[in-house]
Each structure stands twice: as structure tokens, then as C-alpha cells.
Design an enzyme around this catalytic site. Structure first.
Site, PDB file in Angstrom:
ATOM      1  N   SER A 453      -2.669   2.154   1.296  1.00  0.00           N
ATOM      2  CA  SER A 453      -2.605   3.612   2.185  1.00  0.00           C
ATOM      3  C   SER A 453      -1.774   4.279   3.365  1.00  0.00           C
ATOM      4  O   SER A 453      -1.321   4.952   3.141  1.00  0.00           O
ATOM      5  CB  SER A 453      -3.835   3.475   2.582  1.00  0.00           C
ATOM      6  N   ASP A 575      -6.774   7.770  13.865  1.00  0.00           N
ATOM      7  CA  ASP A 575      -6.963   5.883  13.993  1.00  0.00           C
ATOM      8  C   ASP A 575      -5.366   4.973  14.388  1.00  0.00           C
ATOM      9  O   ASP A 575      -5.504   4.240  14.622  1.00  0.00           O
ATOM     10  CB  ASP A 575      -7.427   5.626  12.132  1.00  0.00           C
ATOM     11  N   HIS A 578      -2.223   5.567  10.214  1.00  0.00           N
ATOM     12  CA  HIS A 578      -1.915   6.495   9.204  1.00  0.00           C
ATOM     13  C   HIS A 578      -0.938   7.285   9.721  1.00  0.00           C
ATOM     14  O   HIS A 578      -1.271   8.232  10.326  1.00  0.00           O
ATOM     15  CB  HIS A 578      -2.752   6.734   8.010  1.00  0.00           C
TER      16      HIS A 578
END
Length: 600
Positions: A453, A575, A578
Site C-alpha cells: 500500500s 499515519d 503512506h
């Protein structure tokens, strides 16, 4: 009614025990490898609080035949709130001015801290105490103070109710024992191996047994009735019991890992009982163990343990610690501890002690006077405070909620995932129009990128930046899944001459998987391994393996995303994993620069 002035014996050895507890917690948060069980210092605090509060309530009831709840809560609030509010005020100002990356979710964390519901807030947010990708909230440690404050509010009411139904203190033991068993069982039954135990760790219900064990000790072992009239033989025996218990607690501090099943199925209960034994021994005036724990530096530290607990964790987090496998350097640790002690001492002398001794009657006499009558010092103080208050409020208003940040990241990943599917559909449609052509006759892309991801988040930027690129990145991809995909592409002769691997965000990368991956790709192609910046326990293993593989194989090169990303802290979503829009472009350019070096 005439007020009785309660005079109780000050027990300096209990402050010595507090000192040991806060040292354990401090070492744990500093990630010292020898203090894997240092978090048990909180358990010791719980037992101490249960003992002292219950001892105070029972003493007051037996002395005055009543418990003045209002005065009890006022004393608690005067002791706890001023230092807490000072820390919150200065922390928000600092983050707003200098470290805005910590603003996300700060407003909710501050409010949860003020109302002492942090533990339940983190449970609701599913915020793990033990495993996090990125740095935890600077206020995550407030969960334990929330548990204690909830105890301070509820427990006096239960004691008052207990004396309505039971005429003597000893009869309080039965309901206390029942509550202890229920709480310990809730923790033991609720624990499931290989699942995050934070709900059990944070919960007031599952941590109450430590507090109640301390309360039970207060019922049978009141400090006011401890005398020096004890035989030397009995004193020696009790001292040895206390020393043995203290040593056993020390072993648990050194060895009890937070993911141990035993911890939740009796280990924390055992630590609470051991602490109660230590307290029982050191409350004896003639105890030599009590004398040892009354060592002046210990007492000094123990008295300030509350302030040190408040300050140390935010400082560690803001300095970059508190993350798995990323401890502070030795120099940073000294700075963190030194700064925490300085702020604690300032809080002790300027905030805690003056307010503790202050009278609300004097505050009621205070009156506002016109500003023109103020001295220069008072004017400077007032307007400086007003400016700081504006920054504080502005920071909280400005702070993005954790839910909003999560939704933004979720939307970004969904968009990236949808784009990946559309690209794959386009490829499949092209294949369908070329049925008469064999797949071997179709030229592969020059660069093949396989990732998770993190790469998916930057996939579009990569396509726009790197010519002739094929990228396949999905959420949660493991090395074994990537190997299967590479085998399929290899069989279809669709692997490019350059292979970019962006994995490691979702788990460890075994040496066997690496060997298989290299074997599938072959030695004729150039391979780029992008290491991970995900701060979890497997990070060091993954990055070490990537580095070692690079050194052992001439066709393998390393893209040190872990180091490069630390130089650009604003390129991530909240976070810190990402890449955001700016970060996606940076991620793509980093790969392009590495690829250009071998193609030009």
C-alpha cells in the site's frame, strides 16, 4: 460540627517504592532492552493508590464516623489537576508552534485527558499501547491516570455504601475480594493469543484488581496501627519476605514481556500481590527494608513521581522516541530525562506545592482592577499569558481530528486501488484485442514495480514520472504473494529489465523468501529494494536483510526510503506511513533517480 484534623504518619518508604516504579516506567518508555517489563511500574502505582486512598478513607471514617467526600475530591483535584493542566497547556503550545505533525487527534486527546477518560478514548480509537506503525500520541500515557482518577471518584462512594451495609471494616473484604476475582478473570478470559491486548491493558474493569488489592491490604493492614513493638525475629522474617518480594518484582520488571500470555492470565495479578506484600513490610516503622527505601534520593524522586510521569512521555515522543526499534540515542536519552526532571521540579515548586497549600478563600477575595493601575510586570505577565492562551486555543481548533485524518487516508488508498484496477482492466482489454498475437511477442515494460500500500499510494505519480513503467501494488501484500506474481509475469515474459520491490510494511521478510524472489527474477535484471520506514518490530529485520542482500549481489541495489523519508517529515498522511500527494511525487522521483543511474 467541629472538624477533626487528621494526623497520619508519613511513610517515606512508600515514596521510595514510587521511585522504583517511575524508574521502571521511564526505562520502558526509553526502550531499554533490560526493562521489557518496566510497564509494571504502573501496576505498582495502582496498588499503592488503592492502599493509600482506602487507608485514608477508612481512617477518616473511624476517626470522625463520616467521610467528607467533598473535601476528599477537592484534595485530589488540587493535587492532580494543576500539574496536568500546566503540562497540557505547554504541550499544545509547543506542538502548535514547532511540531505540527503531532496536531492530528491532539484536541480529542487533550479533552480525554482533562476529563480523565483517556483509557476509554484509546479503546474506542483502537489505539494499541504496544504496537504502532508511527509514534503514539504524546498523551497516550494519560490512560493510567484516567484509571486512577475514575477510581478516586467511584471508590469513596463504594466505601460509604459499604459502611451502610457492613458495620465493620473487615466485612468489606468479601465484596472487595469478589470484585478482584471478577476483574482478574475478565482480563484472563479476554486475552487471546496473537491479538492486540490493549483493550485489556487500558480497561478500568480489567485493571481494577490492582487497585482493589491495595484497598484490601488497607483493610487488614492500616498504616496508623503499625507500631515498632515487634520482636527482632519477626522483623527479620518480614524483612526477608519483603526483600524476596522486591527481588521477584525486579525480575518481572526485567523479563515480563508485554505480549506474554502469562501476563494477562495471572502475571499482572501476581505482580499486584507481590507489590501488596512489599507495601505491608515497608509500612512497618521498624522495617530495615523501609529504611533502605527511605534513601533520600529515592524519596525525592518518589515525591515527584507524578510530575515526572506527566512530563517524561511527551518529551520522549516529541524527541522521536516511543517507536518500536527506534529508540533515542544515548545523548537524546540524557536530554529527555534531564528536561523531564527540570520541568518536573519547576512544576513541583511553582505549581503543585503552592496550589496544594493555597486556600480558595484567598481566591474569592481577588478582584479585577483597571489595567492602567497595573505594574509593568503584571502587564507583561497578563499579555504574555493571553498570547499563549490564544496559541493554545488556536492549536486545538486547528488540530485535525483522528477520524478526519483516517478518512482522508482511506479515501486516498481507495482512489489509488481503483486506479490500479482500471489500469489492469485496460491491460486486459489490450490483451483481448491481440488474441492472434502470442504474449511472447509483446514487449514488456522496461521497469516492473511490485509493492504494497505504500507504493500503491504513490502509483499514479510513479507512472507519470517513470517512463515505460508497469506497477502492481496492493494493500497488505506479503513477500510470498509478490513472489507468486513475479513468477506469473516471468512465465509470460512480462518482467522488465529493471525490477523495483517495495515491500516490508506488513510483516517480516524471511531470508528464504528473499532467496526465492532473487531466483525468480534472475541475475540478468537489475533489482531495486526499497526498505521500509514502518516502525514496527520487523522493521530492523527487513531493512537489515535488504541491506545485506544489496552487499551480496551485484545486480541488487538499495533505495533507502527509511533514511530519505525522515528528511522530509511532511510528506506523509498522519499515519506517517503512506505518502501524501507531495510525498507520492517525492517517492516517485526517488525511484526515478535510482533507475536513471543504471540506464544512462
Amino acid at each position: 460540627m467541629q472538624k477533626n484534623k487528621l494526623k497520619r504518619r508519613y511513610i517515606s518508604s512508600l515514596d521510595g517504592l514510587r521511585a522504583i516504579s517511575i524508574i521502571g516506567v521511564l526505562f520502558y518508555h526509553l526502550s531499554f532492552p533490560f526493562a521489557v517489563g518496566g510497564y509494571l511500574g504502573v501496576t505498582v502505582f495502582f496498588v499503592l493508590s488503592g492502599y493509600l486512598i482506602t487507608d485514608l478513607l477508612l481512617y477518616e471514617y473511624e476517626t470522625t464516623q463520616r467521610i467528607n467526600l467533598k473535601q476528599f475530591w477537592i484534595r485530589r483535584f488540587k493535587r492532580l489537576l494543576p500539574a496536568l493542566f500546566t503540562m497540557l497547556f505547554l504541550l499544545v503550545i509547543w506542538i502548535t508552534l514547532f511540531q505540527r505533525e503531532f496536531l492530528t487527534g491532539l484536541r480529542e486527546d487533550v479533552l480525554a485527558s482533562i476529563f480523565y477518560v483517556s483509557n476509554w478514548w484509546y479503546v474506542a480509537q483502537e489505539q494499541s499501547y504496544f504496537t504502532k506503525f508511527s509514534a503514539p500520541s504524546p498523551l497516550q500515557h494519560m490512560w493510567s491516570l484516567a484509571v486512577e482518577e475514575q477510581f478516586y471518584i467511584i471508590w469513596p462512594l463504594l466505601i460509604v455504601a459499604g459502611f451502610v451495609f457492613f458495620t465493620t471494616r473487615m466485612r468489606l473484604l468479601r465484596p472487595m475480594a469478589i470484585l478482584t476475582v471478577l476483574s482478574a478473570l475478565a482480563m484472563a478470559i479476554g486475552f487471546t493469543a496473537n491479538e492486540d491486548p490493549s483493550r485489556l491493558y487500558y480497561g478500568t474493569d480489567t485493571r481494577a484488581f490492582s487497585l482493589i488489592i491495595g484497598a484490601m491490604l488497607a483493610v487488614v493492614w492500616p498504616s496508623a496501627k503499625m507500631t515498632k513493638s515487634i520482636s527482632p525475629a519477626m522483623r527479620n522474617k518480614l524483612d526477608w519476605i519483603g526483600i524476596s518480594a522486591l527481588l521477584l518484582l525486579g525480575v518481572m520488571f526485567l523479563t515480563m514481556k508485554e505480549d506474554s500470555a502469562f501476563l494477562y492470565r495471572g502475571g499482572m495479578l501476581l505482580a499486584s500481590i507481590i507489590t501488596a506484600i512489599i507495601i505491608a513490610v515497608i509500612t512497618l516503622p521498624s522495617s530495615r527494608l523501609a529504611t533502605a527505601l527511605s534513601f533520600k534520593p529515592f524519596v525525592w524522586l518518589g515525591k515527584r513521581s507524578y510530575g515526572l510521569y506527566l512530563w517524561h512521555f511527551p518529551i520522549i515522543i516529541l524527541m522521536g522516541g516511543g517507536i518500536a526499534d527506534t529508540p533515542l540515542t544515548s545523548k537524546e536519552m540524557w536530554y529527555a530525562v534531564g528536561l523531564a526532571i527540570i520541568l518536573t521540579e519547576l512544576s513541583w515548586h511553582l505549581i503543585e506545592q503552592p496550589i496544594k497549600k493555597a486556600s480558595f478563600k484567598k481566591l474569592k477575595k481577588w478582584r479585577w482592577t483597571p489595567i492602567k493601575t497595573w505594574s509593568l510586570t503584571r502587564k507583561v505577565t497578563f499579555f504574555t499569558s493571553l498570547a499563549l492562551l490564544t496559541i493554545f486555543i488556536g492549536g486545538l481548533v486547528w488540530a485535525k481530528s483522528q477520524q478526519q485524518a483516517t478518512e482522508e487516508l482511506k479515501a486516498h488508498l481507495q482512489q489509488a486501488e481503483q486506479q490500479m484496477k482500471q489500469n489492469q482492466q485496460t491491460i486486459d482489454e489490450k490483451k483481448a484485442t491481440e488474441e492472434k498475437k502470442t504474449i511472447q511477442n509483446k514487449a514488456p515494460s522496461a521497469v516492473t514495480a511490485i509493492g504494497d500500500s505504500v507504493m500503491m499510494s504513490a502509483a499514479e505519480s510513479m507512472k507519470n514520472t517513470i517512463p515505460n513503467l508497469y506497477v502492481d501494488a496492493v494493500k497488505g501484500r506479503q513477500p510470498s504473494e509478490a513472489i507468486t506474481l513475479l513468477q506469473q509475469l516471468n512465465e509470460q515474459q512480462q518482467l522488465g529489465d529493471i525490477i523495483v520491490i517495495g515491500l516490508g510494511a506488513n510483516g517480516a521478510f524471511s531470508e528464504q523468501d528473499m532467496a526465492t524472489l532473487l531466483d525468480v527474477i534472475g541475475t540478468e535484471r537489475t533489482i531495486f529494494l526499497i526498505n521500509t520506514n514502518v516502525n514496527r518490530y520487523w522493521k530492523e529485520q527487513v531493512n537489515t536483510l535488504f541491506s545485506t542482500t544489496t552487499q551480496q549481489h551485484n545486480n541488487v541495489r538499495l533505495i533507502d526510503w527509511d533514511t530519505l523519508s525522515r528528511q522530509r517529515p511532511n510528506i506523509f498522511y498522519e499515519d506517517q506511513i503512506h505518502p501524501n500527494q507531495e510525498g507520492s511525487l517525492y517517492y516517485a522521483n526517488v525511484i526515478k533517480e535510482a533507475v536513471d543511474k543504471v540506464t544512462k
